[in-house]
Design an enzyme around this catalytic site. Structure first.
Site, short mmCIF file in Angstrom:
data_model
loop_
_atom_site.label_atom_id
_atom_site.label_comp_id
_atom_site.label_asym_id
_atom_site.label_seq_id
_atom_site.Cartn_x
_atom_site.Cartn_y
_atom_site.Cartn_z
NE ARG A 50 -23.41 7.17 -5.21
CZ ARG A 50 -23.51 6.99 -3.89
NH1 ARG A 50 -24.58 6.38 -3.38
NH2 ARG A 50 -22.55 7.42 -3.09
CG ASP A 52 -30.57 2.70 -10.01
OD1 ASP A 52 -29.76 2.93 -9.10
OD2 ASP A 52 -31.73 3.16 -10.02
CE1 TYR A 111 -30.19 9.65 -15.51
CE2 TYR A 111 -30.65 11.84 -14.64
CZ TYR A 111 -29.99 10.63 -14.55
OH TYR A 111 -29.12 10.39 -13.51
NE ARG A 202 -35.91 2.09 -13.80
CZ ARG A 202 -35.46 1.15 -12.98
NH1 ARG A 202 -34.36 1.36 -12.24
NH2 ARG A 202 -36.09 0.00 -12.88
#
Length: 261
Positions: A50, A52, A111, A202
């Site tokens: 998932r 954000d 990522y 993040r």
């Protein structure tokens, strides 16, 4: 019922994230609606992970079952036609075995995080990167990142809302590169691991950027990690710089399939 897997690209700026929400537009709902124009009783699709609100994907992977025995390329073209004019596209499609699962069959996730440094506001890259006005210390960030490599308790870099059963994760690689782009000086962070905690990427990037600004020393990253305390984490990097770049499987269900086809 054949099972299909697809690589999906999307700009997350207009969506509340991957997961379907009751009152907001999501990436999952948009794709499901496109597929239901082909087969109305499609069950929910499953994603590798998932993302954000505001987070993008270059290589999200999904799977779903259909009744009709579609050609993967025909199915890809039909779904892309139904996705217009959304900012979502299917890049690759493959028919897979019933035991393939987009999330649980994955062996690694990659990522990418983009930071652009320049004095003027971003125009074309607005919403696609974290805009910073002060240049960063690449060597310091690289050294700080080295303390995060391997298997650790990443509680410090874990969202309070994370649903993972354990904060222990294994970081396979963190690479930071810089280059000059038309928009300014750009820093690219690449993070690879079998799986990540909620907002872990993040949180790590935000902390490393603080090192890059010389508000923290590289070794402070080790201290912060070992504190196992969310309050010790650096600022959370904004979502617009984050991309799910790639999901890796063994065997690769998309081996030999070109994105351009």
């Amino acid at each position: 019922m054949p099972r299909f897997a697809m690589v999906v690209e999307y700009n997350g700026e207009a969506y509340c994230g991957w997961q379907r929400q009751k009152s907001q537009s999501s990436v999952q709902e948009t794709i499901e609606n496109a597929i239901r124009k082909l087969e109305g009783d499609l069950p929910h699709i499953t994603a590798a992970g998932r993302t954000d609100t505001g987070v993008h994907a270059l290589g999200q992977v999904i799977h779903f079952d259909l009744k009709k025995d579609w050609s993967p390329e025909t199915l890809k073209a039909a779904i892309n036609a139904n996705l217009r004019p959304s900012r979502i596209a299917v890049l690759k499609a493959s028919e897979v075995d019933k035991d393939f699962h987009a999330r649980f069959s994955a062996v690694e996730r990659t990522y990418l995080y983009r930071v652009i440094v320049r004095s003027s506001p971003l125009v074309f890259e607005n919403g696609l990167a974290w805009h910073i006005y002060k240049d960063l210390d690449l060597a310091g960030m690289t050294k700080g990142a080295s303390y995060l490599m391997g298997k650790h308790d990443f509680t410090t870099f874990r969202s309070a809302h994370c649903q993972a059963l354990s904060p222990v994760k294994t970081m396979n690689n963190i690479q930071i590169d810089s280059s000059l782009s038309p928009s300014g000086k750009e820093y690219i962070f690449i993070l690879e691991a079998p799986s990540f905690l909620h907002k872990q990427v993040r949180s790590i990037v935000g902390t490393l950027v603080k090192v890059g600004m010389k508000n923290l020393g590289p070794r402070d990253v080790k201290t912060i990690l070992e504190a196992r305390n969310r309050q010790e984490c650096g600022p959370l990097a904004p979502p617009e710089g984050l991309y799910l770049k790639k999901v890796t499987y063994d065997p690769d269900p998309f081996s030999g399939i070109e994105t351009s086809k």
